[in-house]
Design a protein around this motif. Structure first.
Motif, short mmCIF file in Angstrom:
data_model
loop_
_atom_site.label_atom_id
_atom_site.label_comp_id
_atom_site.label_asym_id
_atom_site.label_seq_id
_atom_site.Cartn_x
_atom_site.Cartn_y
_atom_site.Cartn_z
N LYS A 47 67.76 15.48 49.97
CA LYS A 47 66.95 16.00 51.06
C LYS A 47 66.59 14.86 52.00
N TYR A 48 66.79 15.09 53.30
CA TYR A 48 66.45 14.10 54.32
C TYR A 48 65.43 14.70 55.27
N LYS A 49 64.49 13.87 55.73
CA LYS A 49 63.57 14.28 56.79
C LYS A 49 64.19 13.88 58.11
N ALA A 50 64.24 14.83 59.04
CA ALA A 50 64.88 14.60 60.33
C ALA A 50 63.91 14.92 61.46
N HIS A 51 64.04 14.19 62.56
CA HIS A 51 63.19 14.38 63.73
C HIS A 51 63.71 15.55 64.56
N ASP A 52 62.82 16.51 64.84
CA ASP A 52 63.15 17.69 65.65
C ASP A 52 62.18 17.72 66.82
N GLU A 53 62.57 17.13 67.93
CA GLU A 53 61.67 16.93 69.08
C GLU A 53 61.10 18.24 69.62
N LYS A 54 61.90 19.29 69.67
CA LYS A 54 61.46 20.55 70.29
C LYS A 54 60.97 21.58 69.28
N ASN A 55 60.91 21.24 67.99
CA ASN A 55 60.54 22.19 66.93
C ASN A 55 61.40 23.46 67.00
N GLY A 56 62.71 23.29 67.22
CA GLY A 56 63.60 24.43 67.40
C GLY A 56 64.22 24.95 66.13
N ALA A 57 64.32 24.13 65.10
CA ALA A 57 64.97 24.55 63.85
C ALA A 57 63.95 25.16 62.91
N HIS A 58 64.39 26.18 62.16
CA HIS A 58 63.51 26.86 61.22
C HIS A 58 64.21 26.96 59.86
N VAL A 59 63.46 27.38 58.84
CA VAL A 59 63.97 27.47 57.47
C VAL A 59 65.20 28.37 57.43
N GLY A 60 66.27 27.89 56.78
CA GLY A 60 67.50 28.67 56.64
C GLY A 60 68.55 28.35 57.68
N ASP A 61 68.20 27.65 58.75
CA ASP A 61 69.17 27.30 59.78
C ASP A 61 70.14 26.24 59.25
N THR A 62 71.39 26.34 59.67
CA THR A 62 72.38 25.30 59.38
C THR A 62 72.38 24.34 60.56
N VAL A 63 72.16 23.05 60.28
CA VAL A 63 72.00 22.06 61.35
C VAL A 63 72.88 20.85 61.09
N ARG A 64 73.09 20.07 62.14
CA ARG A 64 73.79 18.79 62.05
C ARG A 64 72.77 17.70 62.37
#
Length: 87
Positions: A47-64
């Motif tokens: 598990k990595y903590k990542a910076h999300d400037e716009k708070n756009g990602a939510h639980v369950g999203d697949t992200v890069r």
């Protein structure tokens, strides 16, 4: 693991497991690695903590996420893009 095209930073694809912090998401990266002695695939999860400037990602999203400079004590990854939204 993928390499970013223009920089030497690491890029991973994973699933968001937490978005409760402000401008921070927790991303779970799952990989399969062959055990050298038993020749069996072992699943590794990090598990990595990542910076999300716009708070756009939510639980369950697949992200890069992409490696970046240290932003805080635990956070040295940043959200590059949201690949797929959770249903």
């Amino acid at each position: 693991m993928e390499k970013a095209s223009n920089t030497g930073n690491k890029v991973f694809t994973g699933v968001v497991t937490s978005d409760k912090m402000d401008k921070t998401i927790v991303v779970k990266i799952t990989t399969k690695k062959l055990h050298p002695l038993y020749k069996k695939y072992v699943t590794r999860t990090v598990k990595y903590k990542a910076h999300d400037e716009k708070n756009g990602a939510h639980v369950g999203d697949t992200v890069r996420i992409q490696e970046c400079r240290p932003i805080s004590k635990d956070k040295c990854w940043s959200l590059q893009e949201i690949l797929e939204r959770a249903k």
